[in-house]
Design an enzyme around this catalytic site. Structure first.
Site, PDB file in Angstrom:
ATOM      1  N   SER A  84       5.956   3.017   2.922  1.00 49.75           N
ATOM      2  CA  SER A  84       4.915   3.109   3.948  1.00 49.75           C
ATOM      3  C   SER A  84       5.471   3.204   5.363  1.00 49.75           C
ATOM      4  O   SER A  84       4.712   3.316   6.316  1.00 49.75           O
ATOM      5  CB  SER A  84       4.009   1.881   3.861  1.00 49.75           C
ATOM      6  OG  SER A  84       4.759   0.712   4.095  1.00 49.75           O
ATOM      7  N   THR A 203       2.309  -1.104   6.785  1.00 48.09           N
ATOM      8  CA  THR A 203       2.854  -0.609   8.049  1.00 48.09           C
ATOM      9  C   THR A 203       3.530  -1.803   8.655  1.00 48.09           C
ATOM     10  O   THR A 203       3.035  -2.904   8.478  1.00 48.09           O
ATOM     11  CB  THR A 203       1.678  -0.203   8.973  1.00 48.09           C
ATOM     12  OG1 THR A 203       1.179   1.045   8.548  1.00 48.09           O
ATOM     13  CG2 THR A 203       2.076  -0.110  10.442  1.00 48.09           C
ATOM     14  N   THR A 221       5.112   3.414  11.128  1.00 46.99           N
ATOM     15  CA  THR A 221       4.507   3.692   9.824  1.00 46.99           C
ATOM     16  C   THR A 221       4.661   5.161   9.452  1.00 46.99           C
ATOM     17  O   THR A 221       4.872   6.007  10.326  1.00 46.99           O
ATOM     18  CB  THR A 221       2.993   3.364   9.875  1.00 46.99           C
ATOM     19  OG1 THR A 221       2.426   3.472   8.571  1.00 46.99           O
ATOM     20  CG2 THR A 221       2.230   4.307  10.785  1.00 46.99           C
ATOM     21  N   ARG A 231      -3.011  14.316  10.732  1.00 48.27           N
ATOM     22  CA  ARG A 231      -3.776  13.075  10.937  1.00 48.27           C
ATOM     23  C   ARG A 231      -2.906  12.003  11.625  1.00 48.27           C
ATOM     24  O   ARG A 231      -1.748  11.811  11.272  1.00 48.27           O
ATOM     25  CB  ARG A 231      -4.269  12.561   9.581  1.00 48.27           C
ATOM     26  CG  ARG A 231      -5.054  11.239   9.653  1.00 48.27           C
ATOM     27  CD  ARG A 231      -4.189  10.034   9.376  1.00 48.27           C
ATOM     28  NE  ARG A 231      -4.960   8.796   9.287  1.00 48.27           N
ATOM     29  CZ  ARG A 231      -4.427   7.577   9.273  1.00 48.27           C
ATOM     30  NH1 ARG A 231      -3.129   7.437   9.347  1.00 48.27           N
ATOM     31  NH2 ARG A 231      -5.180   6.515   9.192  1.00 48.27           N
ATOM     32  N   VAL A 232      -3.482  11.345  12.590  1.00 48.28           N
ATOM     33  CA  VAL A 232      -2.794  10.239  13.257  1.00 48.28           C
ATOM     34  C   VAL A 232      -3.646   8.991  13.085  1.00 48.28           C
ATOM     35  O   VAL A 232      -4.862   9.034  13.252  1.00 48.28           O
ATOM     36  CB  VAL A 232      -2.603  10.549  14.767  1.00 48.28           C
ATOM     37  CG1 VAL A 232      -2.062   9.332  15.511  1.00 48.28           C
ATOM     38  CG2 VAL A 232      -1.657  11.737  14.951  1.00 48.28           C
ATOM     39  N   GLY A 233      -2.995   7.893  12.741  1.00 47.19           N
ATOM     40  CA  GLY A 233      -3.730   6.640  12.577  1.00 47.19           C
ATOM     41  C   GLY A 233      -3.683   5.795  13.839  1.00 47.19           C
ATOM     42  O   GLY A 233      -3.393   6.286  14.933  1.00 47.19           O
ATOM     43  N   ASP A 234      -3.945   4.518  13.669  1.00 40.49           N
ATOM     44  CA  ASP A 234      -3.958   3.590  14.799  1.00 40.49           C
ATOM     45  C   ASP A 234      -2.548   3.224  15.285  1.00 40.49           C
ATOM     46  O   ASP A 234      -2.350   2.895  16.454  1.00 40.49           O
ATOM     47  CB  ASP A 234      -4.684   2.300  14.408  1.00 40.49           C
ATOM     48  CG  ASP A 234      -4.032   1.627  13.200  1.00 40.49           C
ATOM     49  OD1 ASP A 234      -3.576   2.365  12.293  1.00 40.49           O
ATOM     50  OD2 ASP A 234      -3.968   0.394  13.158  1.00 40.49           O
ATOM     51  N   THR A 254      -2.819  -3.493  10.935  1.00 42.27           N
ATOM     52  CA  THR A 254      -2.433  -2.710   9.769  1.00 42.27           C
ATOM     53  C   THR A 254      -3.701  -2.430   8.972  1.00 42.27           C
ATOM     54  O   THR A 254      -4.700  -3.119   9.126  1.00 42.27           O
ATOM     55  CB  THR A 254      -1.378  -3.470   8.931  1.00 42.27           C
ATOM     56  OG1 THR A 254      -0.993  -2.657   7.814  1.00 42.27           O
ATOM     57  CG2 THR A 254      -1.894  -4.796   8.415  1.00 42.27           C
ATOM     58  N   GLY A 255      -3.636  -1.410   8.137  1.00 37.53           N
ATOM     59  CA  GLY A 255      -4.815  -1.063   7.345  1.00 37.53           C
ATOM     60  C   GLY A 255      -5.307   0.326   7.691  1.00 37.53           C
ATOM     61  O   GLY A 255      -4.560   1.136   8.246  1.00 37.53           O
ATOM     62  N   GLY A 257      -6.412   2.994   9.642  1.00 36.35           N
ATOM     63  CA  GLY A 257      -6.321   3.168  11.088  1.00 36.35           C
ATOM     64  C   GLY A 257      -7.605   3.634  11.743  1.00 36.35           C
ATOM     65  O   GLY A 257      -7.901   3.256  12.877  1.00 36.35           O
TER      66      GLY A 257
HETATM   67  C1  SD4 Z   1      -2.559   4.098   9.463  1.00 42.63           C
HETATM   68  N1  SD4 Z   1      -2.625   1.759   9.952  1.00 42.63           N
HETATM   69  O1  SD4 Z   1      -1.893   5.112   9.477  1.00 42.63           O
HETATM   70  C2  SD4 Z   1      -1.843   2.780   9.319  1.00 42.63           C
HETATM   71  C3  SD4 Z   1      -1.564   2.529   7.877  1.00 42.63           C
HETATM   72  C4  SD4 Z   1      -1.467   1.120   7.497  1.00 42.63           C
HETATM   73  O2  SD4 Z   1      -1.707  -0.485   5.918  1.00 42.63           O
HETATM   74  O3  SD4 Z   1      -1.273   0.230   8.264  1.00 42.63           O
HETATM   75  N2  SD4 Z   1      -1.672   0.802   6.287  1.00 42.63           N
HETATM   76  O4  SD4 Z   1      -3.782   4.117   9.509  1.00 42.63           O
END
Ligand code: SD4
Length: 342
Positions: A84, A203, A221, A231-234, A254-255, A257
């Protein structure tokens, strides 16, 4: 010195910084605050423990939190078994491993890379964006060229294991983020084996305070496995995946995003701490905000927040059970299971 004189002096110095385009930095070591505090470092998930150990080699000797968080998160970035983060991260749906990372110091300096390919230590590139450019964010090809120009090596980040998981995923090609829930992992509704193994959805977010009482943070991450290309996450978004305010403390997430970005989660946690909430309570309130925005969606996804305040108090909270974080200080070293709403 009168308050007014002090104010004028500060605003004058402030405007020099502004007009010279310089970032706010300590002038010299003598300007560095010398409050004696207990250093502490916190990281998301169980694998944060090894990262904390590395960060401690700096923090424990009185080093700067910024150096500690960068060194710490480089551990999972280089670990091919961590699917990850960094090398060995699961790719996007087209088979490209794309990294997102950001870093922030005690002077509100920050740097970020999004969709970076073929460079293992995205966090170090983010730090260079912060320190060597007039910008905060570089994306994709521009970030890659910047990394090469600064001596980073081009490397293939797709390990055979991650390639295998991607090929397995291609058989159904269903994008269904899988949550870490205690020891059971939620399988995709489409059935079959979960691609990517148990670390499909982690992450590393690391926040620390050093012996001078200064906070910094880093987050890195490979993003959600099998995401759309681009795609871009948080995680690389300052305020969403990470925020540091040296008056208050720091937070990271985390999680999924998308849910964090919607509420600018880490900034929210820091602001809640500024209003007087302790870290765990601030994280809980941010998680509740996600639920209040979309209760049905919130039941199906995982988001976890982790926070640290200037007193050295810390805490985490998640939507779902299963979110863990690691802490290390002079007094303790352990992995903690965060409380959750569901
Ligand atoms: C995302 N927050 O790319 C990251 C992924 C992550 O647990 O943290 N997963 O959205």
């Amino acid at each position: 010195m009168s308050t007014r004189r002090k104010f004028l002096q500060t605003s004058f110095l402030g405007s020099i910084g502004l007009f010279s385009g310089k970032k706010i930095m300590a002038q010299s070591d003598a300007d560095y605050p010398t409050i004696k505090n207990e250093p502490i470092v916190l990281s998301t998930w169980d694998f944060g423990k090894a990262a904390n150990t590395e960060a401690w080699t700096i923090l424990g000797k009185g080093g700067r939190a910024l150096d500690a968080v960068e060194a710490g998160v480089k551990i999972p970035e280089a670990d091919p078994n961590n699917q990850s983060v960094g090398y060995g991260g699961l790719p996007d749906r087209d088979g490209h491993v794309t990294l997102d990372a950001c870093i922030m110091d005690e002077y509100y300096n920050c740097g970020s890379v999004m969709g970076l390919e073929n460079i293992i230590h995205a966090i170090s590139v983010a730090r260079l964006v912060m320190e060597k450019t007039p910008h905060v964010v570089l994306i994709g090809e521009g970030a890659f060229q910047f990394a090469l120009a600064n001596g980073f090596k081009k490397e293939n980040l797709l390990t055979p294991e991650s390639e295998k998981a991607w090929k397995e995923w291609l058989k159904t090609s269903k994008y269904e983020p899988i949550m870490n829930i205690e020891n059971k992992l939620h399988k995709p509704a489409s059935g079959g084996d979960m691609p990517g193994g148990p670390n499909n959805h982690d992450t590393i977010g690391m926040i620390a305070m050093d012996a001078s009482g200064n906070c910094s943070g880093a987050c890195t991450t490979s993003g959600m496995a099998f995401k759309m290309r681009g795609r871009v996450g948080d995680s690389p978004i300052i305020g969403a995946g990470l925020y540091v305010d040296n008056e208050v403390g720091a937070a990271t997430s985390t999680g999924v995003g998308e849910e964090v970005i919607r509420i600018v989660g880490s900034h929210l946690v820091v602001e809640l701490m500024r209003q007087g909430l302790e870290p765990e309570a601030a994280c809980k309130k941010a998680v509740e905000r996600i639920i209040s925005r979309n209760p049905e969606k919130a039941k199906k996804v995982q988001v976890g927040f982790l926070a640290l305040n200037k007193k050295g108090q810390y805490g985490g909270y998640a939507l779902q059970p299963g979110f863990t974080f690691a802490v290390k200080s002079g007094k303790e070293e352990r992995i903690i299971k965060a409380k959750s709403i569901y």
